[in-house]
Design a protein around this motif. Structure first.
Motif, PDB file in Angstrom:
ATOM      1  N   TRP A   1       6.384  10.238   5.863  1.00 58.51           N
ATOM      2  CA  TRP A   1       5.345  10.358   4.839  1.00 58.51           C
ATOM      3  C   TRP A   1       4.477  11.597   5.095  1.00 58.51           C
ATOM      4  O   TRP A   1       4.175  12.350   4.176  1.00 58.51           O
ATOM      5  CB  TRP A   1       4.469   9.112   4.813  1.00 58.51           C
TER       6      TRP A   1
ATOM      7  N   GLU B   1       1.480   4.294  -2.757  1.00 56.46           N
ATOM      8  CA  GLU B   1       1.309   5.707  -2.411  1.00 56.46           C
ATOM      9  C   GLU B   1       2.570   6.503  -2.735  1.00 56.46           C
ATOM     10  O   GLU B   1       2.493   7.634  -3.213  1.00 56.46           O
ATOM     11  CB  GLU B   1       0.951   5.861  -0.924  1.00 56.46           C
TER      12      GLU B   1
ATOM     13  N   ASP C   1       3.969  14.669   2.532  1.00 65.13           N
ATOM     14  CA  ASP C   1       2.627  15.011   2.052  1.00 65.13           C
ATOM     15  C   ASP C   1       2.285  16.461   2.366  1.00 65.13           C
ATOM     16  O   ASP C   1       1.782  17.195   1.509  1.00 65.13           O
ATOM     17  CB  ASP C   1       1.600  14.063   2.677  1.00 65.13           C
TER      18      ASP C   1
ATOM     19  N   LYS D   1       2.738   7.073  -6.407  1.00 71.88           N
ATOM     20  CA  LYS D   1       1.768   8.118  -6.757  1.00 71.88           C
ATOM     21  C   LYS D   1       2.337   9.497  -6.407  1.00 71.88           C
ATOM     22  O   LYS D   1       2.239  10.436  -7.203  1.00 71.88           O
ATOM     23  CB  LYS D   1       0.454   7.876  -5.999  1.00 71.88           C
TER      24      LYS D   1
ATOM     25  N   LYS E   1       0.835  -1.208   0.000  1.00 67.85           N
ATOM     26  CA  LYS E   1       0.000   0.000   0.000  1.00 67.85           C
ATOM     27  C   LYS E   1       0.867   1.254   0.000  1.00 67.85           C
ATOM     28  O   LYS E   1       0.660   2.163  -0.801  1.00 67.85           O
ATOM     29  CB  LYS E   1      -0.915  -0.009   1.224  1.00 67.85           C
ATOM     30  N   VAL E   2       1.862   1.303   0.875  1.00 69.78           N
ATOM     31  CA  VAL E   2       2.668   2.523   0.956  1.00 69.78           C
ATOM     32  C   VAL E   2       3.611   2.653  -0.238  1.00 69.78           C
ATOM     33  O   VAL E   2       3.914   3.771  -0.652  1.00 69.78           O
ATOM     34  CB  VAL E   2       3.409   2.658   2.311  1.00 69.78           C
TER      35      VAL E   2
END
Length: 100
Positions: free
Chosen positions: A84, A18, A88, A21, A14-15
């Motif tokens: 993270w 991310e 972000d 992305k 999942k990470v």
């Protein structure tokens, strides 16, 4: 394979997605900055350097997470999530300031 191992693998997948992305978003932002005027581009160059540094820090934490033992995993996960969140937040600030 234990449930804990499966959960770790799912989290890492999942990470990783991310992070890929976020890399694409940073590249897109970089293209917009590069197309801006020279003066504006110079202003945002520092933001780009900060984004790249934070992205690299998050990537290193993710790699560390993948190599960690079960005992250390939770602590390293916290470090990754902090890296993270910083990346972000910086990205959102950079995009907001460029859009103004």
């Amino acid at each position: 394979m234990t449930i804990q191992t499966e959960q770790r693998q799912e989290y890492q997948k999942k990470v990783e997605a991310e992070l890929r992305k976020m890399n694409a978003q940073i590249d897109e932002y970089r293209a917009k900055v590069d197309q801006s005027t020279a003066e504006l581009s110079a202003t945002y160059h520092d933001q780009m350097e900060q984004l790249y540094a934070q992205r690299d820090a998050a990537q290193r934490k993710l790699e560390e997470l993948g190599r960690s033992s079960d005992e250390a995993w939770t602590e390293i996960q916290k470090g990754f999530e902090q890296a993270w969140n910083e990346l972000d937040a910086s990205f959102k600030r950079a995009v907001d300031s460029f859009s103004k």
